[in-house]
Design an enzyme around this catalytic site. Structure first.
Site, PDB file in Angstrom:
ATOM      1  N   CYS A 181      28.284  36.049  31.233  1.00  0.00           N
ATOM      2  CA  CYS A 181      29.695  35.703  31.077  1.00  0.00           C
ATOM      3  C   CYS A 181      29.885  34.968  29.747  1.00  0.00           C
ATOM      4  O   CYS A 181      28.936  34.374  29.217  1.00  0.00           O
ATOM      5  CB  CYS A 181      30.158  34.775  32.196  1.00  0.00           C
ATOM      6  SG  CYS A 181      30.016  35.476  33.858  1.00  0.00           S
TER       7      CYS A 181
ATOM      8  N   CYS B 223      31.456  28.607  40.156  1.00  0.00           N
ATOM      9  CA  CYS B 223      31.226  30.040  40.334  1.00  0.00           C
ATOM     10  C   CYS B 223      30.457  30.334  41.624  1.00  0.00           C
ATOM     11  O   CYS B 223      29.419  29.722  41.898  1.00  0.00           O
ATOM     12  CB  CYS B 223      30.445  30.585  39.143  1.00  0.00           C
ATOM     13  SG  CYS B 223      30.042  32.343  39.276  1.00  0.00           S
TER      14      CYS B 223
ATOM     15  N   ARG C   5      28.834  32.993  42.164  1.00  0.00           N
ATOM     16  CA  ARG C   5      27.602  33.712  41.829  1.00  0.00           C
ATOM     17  C   ARG C   5      26.730  32.872  40.902  1.00  0.00           C
ATOM     18  O   ARG C   5      25.922  33.410  40.149  1.00  0.00           O
ATOM     19  CB  ARG C   5      27.917  35.067  41.185  1.00  0.00           C
ATOM     20  CG  ARG C   5      28.534  36.074  42.132  1.00  0.00           C
ATOM     21  CD  ARG C   5      28.489  37.495  41.598  1.00  0.00           C
ATOM     22  NE  ARG C   5      29.049  38.427  42.579  1.00  0.00           N
ATOM     23  CZ  ARG C   5      30.219  39.054  42.450  1.00  0.00           C
ATOM     24  NH1 ARG C   5      30.944  38.869  41.362  1.00  0.00           N
ATOM     25  NH2 ARG C   5      30.658  39.861  43.389  1.00  0.00           N
TER      26      ARG C   5
ATOM     27  N   ASP D 109      37.613  34.199  51.065  1.00  0.00           N
ATOM     28  CA  ASP D 109      36.578  35.231  51.177  1.00  0.00           C
ATOM     29  C   ASP D 109      35.589  34.769  52.239  1.00  0.00           C
ATOM     30  O   ASP D 109      34.877  33.765  52.055  1.00  0.00           O
ATOM     31  CB  ASP D 109      35.881  35.433  49.829  1.00  0.00           C
ATOM     32  CG  ASP D 109      35.550  36.881  49.561  1.00  0.00           C
ATOM     33  OD1 ASP D 109      35.330  37.618  50.538  1.00  0.00           O
ATOM     34  OD2 ASP D 109      35.535  37.283  48.392  1.00  0.00           O
TER      35      ASP D 109
ATOM     36  N   ARG E 197      36.488  50.842  48.704  1.00  0.00           N
ATOM     37  CA  ARG E 197      36.258  50.299  47.363  1.00  0.00           C
ATOM     38  C   ARG E 197      34.867  49.678  47.295  1.00  0.00           C
ATOM     39  O   ARG E 197      34.293  49.309  48.322  1.00  0.00           O
ATOM     40  CB  ARG E 197      37.333  49.289  46.983  1.00  0.00           C
ATOM     41  CG  ARG E 197      37.234  47.928  47.644  1.00  0.00           C
ATOM     42  CD  ARG E 197      38.583  47.292  47.885  1.00  0.00           C
ATOM     43  NE  ARG E 197      39.166  47.778  49.122  1.00  0.00           N
ATOM     44  CZ  ARG E 197      39.957  47.034  49.906  1.00  0.00           C
ATOM     45  NH1 ARG E 197      40.300  45.816  49.543  1.00  0.00           N
ATOM     46  NH2 ARG E 197      40.421  47.521  51.023  1.00  0.00           N
TER      47      ARG E 197
ATOM     48  N   ARG F  73      31.431  46.528  50.494  1.00  0.00           N
ATOM     49  CA  ARG F  73      31.849  45.849  51.712  1.00  0.00           C
ATOM     50  C   ARG F  73      32.981  46.598  52.414  1.00  0.00           C
ATOM     51  O   ARG F  73      32.960  46.791  53.609  1.00  0.00           O
ATOM     52  CB  ARG F  73      32.287  44.415  51.397  1.00  0.00           C
ATOM     53  CG  ARG F  73      31.160  43.414  51.343  1.00  0.00           C
ATOM     54  CD  ARG F  73      31.677  41.994  51.205  1.00  0.00           C
ATOM     55  NE  ARG F  73      32.183  41.747  49.859  1.00  0.00           N
ATOM     56  CZ  ARG F  73      31.450  41.215  48.873  1.00  0.00           C
ATOM     57  NH1 ARG F  73      30.198  40.881  49.100  1.00  0.00           N
ATOM     58  NH2 ARG F  73      31.973  41.012  47.691  1.00  0.00           N
ATOM     59  N   TYR F  74      34.009  46.958  51.654  1.00  0.00           N
ATOM     60  CA  TYR F  74      35.161  47.654  52.210  1.00  0.00           C
ATOM     61  C   TYR F  74      34.939  49.165  52.150  1.00  0.00           C
ATOM     62  O   TYR F  74      34.318  49.674  51.213  1.00  0.00           O
ATOM     63  CB  TYR F  74      36.419  47.306  51.410  1.00  0.00           C
ATOM     64  CG  TYR F  74      36.832  45.858  51.483  1.00  0.00           C
ATOM     65  CD1 TYR F  74      37.653  45.406  52.504  1.00  0.00           C
ATOM     66  CD2 TYR F  74      36.414  44.950  50.515  1.00  0.00           C
ATOM     67  CE1 TYR F  74      38.047  44.080  52.568  1.00  0.00           C
ATOM     68  CE2 TYR F  74      36.802  43.618  50.560  1.00  0.00           C
ATOM     69  CZ  TYR F  74      37.623  43.189  51.594  1.00  0.00           C
ATOM     70  OH  TYR F  74      38.004  41.875  51.643  1.00  0.00           O
TER      71      TYR F  74
ATOM     72  N   ASP G  29      35.053  29.269  47.154  1.00  0.00           N
ATOM     73  CA  ASP G  29      33.857  29.725  47.854  1.00  0.00           C
ATOM     74  C   ASP G  29      32.815  28.617  47.789  1.00  0.00           C
ATOM     75  O   ASP G  29      32.550  28.061  46.717  1.00  0.00           O
ATOM     76  CB  ASP G  29      33.311  30.997  47.195  1.00  0.00           C
ATOM     77  CG  ASP G  29      34.253  32.175  47.346  1.00  0.00           C
ATOM     78  OD1 ASP G  29      34.689  32.432  48.482  1.00  0.00           O
ATOM     79  OD2 ASP G  29      34.559  32.823  46.328  1.00  0.00           O
TER      80      ASP G  29
ATOM     81  N   LYS H 161      38.156  39.381  52.476  1.00  0.00           N
ATOM     82  CA  LYS H 161      39.151  38.363  52.139  1.00  0.00           C
ATOM     83  C   LYS H 161      40.236  38.314  53.211  1.00  0.00           C
ATOM     84  O   LYS H 161      40.825  39.338  53.561  1.00  0.00           O
ATOM     85  CB  LYS H 161      39.798  38.665  50.786  1.00  0.00           C
ATOM     86  CG  LYS H 161      38.881  38.510  49.591  1.00  0.00           C
ATOM     87  CD  LYS H 161      39.638  38.785  48.304  1.00  0.00           C
ATOM     88  CE  LYS H 161      38.726  38.593  47.100  1.00  0.00           C
ATOM     89  NZ  LYS H 161      37.626  39.594  47.067  1.00  0.00           N
TER      90      LYS H 161
ATOM     91  N   CYS I 221      31.573  29.042  34.776  1.00  0.00           N
ATOM     92  CA  CYS I 221      32.431  28.119  35.522  1.00  0.00           C
ATOM     93  C   CYS I 221      31.565  27.292  36.466  1.00  0.00           C
ATOM     94  O   CYS I 221      30.665  27.827  37.122  1.00  0.00           O
ATOM     95  CB  CYS I 221      33.483  28.901  36.293  1.00  0.00           C
ATOM     96  SG  CYS I 221      34.524  29.948  35.247  1.00  0.00           S
TER      97      CYS I 221
END
Length: 352
Positions: free
Chosen positions: A108, A115, A117, A313, A99, A95-96, A276, A320, A112
């Site tokens: 994971c 989450c 994702r 975000d 990076r 995206r950036y 999010d 962000k 969570c």
């Protein structure tokens, strides 16, 4: 746990949670439906922290499935930060300009309930095979404008030390990669994984940061503290990120305890994320105005070292944006600045 014992392995479905006394048996039909849609995993370390007698337990809220997860709102998105449109090759999100993310797996230690994702992660893991991983690393090698590689997923510390070391070595050998960053729940959620071999896998001359995801001070158990100390001794710089969550850390007392506990464990608070809007997560959302007021109340009570960037975000991969409280506003001829300890100051513009 009700009887003080630890489960031998992660609890991965609603029936296992009920058998461990963490959810009422009467809730099983609804929770089975949730678990059929979204992955469930509660590690022994986190199960030991849950008080099933407390309906407001902040650890339970993060990890135990809830019937409301199947109630999506019109504002919620399956891919709320738009990973998909910014994926040039499998496992990479760019995206950036300077990076990019490397997602070597989508598994994971815990899943969570908030989450972003949650539509992608799960026990199947989504692990990049050897050819896919090499293709992703080749993409980093071929893009000299990318100066920072961010390992996420899933949780990169779920990789074997051998595979993790290979990734770190490949990235470190690229002259344009000046920073390697990893985002992980493992040191608090499954601290036994932070072995000497894993710490050694992170040994590199390239600047390497591990961004720990923790949302409540109670997650920093003795085992978690030991895991973080092992990483710190291995030369890993530690950052902290949290999500502002209703019923978990949305009071000044809970947030202050979290940030102080991070610092006590050599973890520099880095980001406090606005939730999010992933499907079925509305019960966790704290309004931005409330989040700004909460942070403003802590300014002056906490050292500046504890101050994270409160950020949202943006959807569609727009990045962000800081949304934290303001202490200065423009006034004629200068700036009016509120002091965190009280009072106000007018700072005149500098003379031309």
């Amino acid at each position: 746990m009700p009887d003080g014992s630890l489960p031998a392995r992660p609890l991965r479905d609603a029936d296992a949670l009920a058998g461990a006394g963490l959810v009422p048996p009467g809730d099983l039909p609804a929770l089975r439906a949730v678990a059929a849609r979204y992955a469930v995993s509660v590690t022994p370390a986190m199960a030991a922290l849950i008080d099933p007698a407390d309906p407001a337990d902040p650890i339970a809220a993060q990890y135990l499935p809830h019937p409301s997860e199947l109630d999506a709102t019109a504002q919620e998105l399956a891919d709320p930060i738009a990973d998909g449109p910014h994926t040039p090759v499998k496992g990479v999100v760019h995206r950036y300009p300077d990076r990019a993310l490397l997602k070597p797996l989508l598994a994971c230690p815990v899943y969570c309930r908030f989450c972003f994702r949650r539509e992608q992660v799960g026990p199947a893991g989504g692990v990049l095979d050897e050819a896919e991983l090499e293709a992703a690393l080749d993409w980093f090698a071929a893009n000299p404008g990318v100066r920072e590689a961010i390992l996420t997923g899933g949780d990169p510390l779920m990789l074997s030390p051998r595979r993790l070391a290979h990734i770190v070595r490949r990235l470190s050998a690229m002259p344009h990669i000046g920073i390697i960053r990893l985002h992980s729940r493992v040191p608090v959620a499954d601290p036994g994984r932070v072995t000497a071999a894993l710490a050694e896998a992170l040994d590199t001359e390239t600047a390497l940061f591990l961004c720990l995801h923790a949302n409540h001070a109670r997650e920093f158990t003795d085992a978690a503290r030991a895991a973080l100390r092992r990483l710190s001794r291995a030369g890993v710089a530690l950052l902290g990120q949290s999500v502002l969550l209703r019923g978990v850390n949305d009071t000044a007392e809970a947030m202050e305890a979290l940030l102080r506990t991070m610092l006590a464990n050599r973890v520099k608070p880095y980001y406090l994320h606005q939730l999010d809007r992933a499907p079925g997560t509305a019960r966790f959302e704290v309004p931005i105005a409330e989040g700004r007021a909460l942070l403003a109340s802590l300014r002056g009570r906490l050292t500046g070292l504890a101050w994270p960037t409160y950020a949202l975000d943006l959807p569609e991969g727009q990045g962000k944006a800081p949304i934290g409280p303001d202490f200065a506003e423009r006034a004629e001829g200068g700036w009016r600045v509120r002091g965190p300890l009280g009072g106000e100051h007018f700072q005149a513009d500098a003379a031309p």
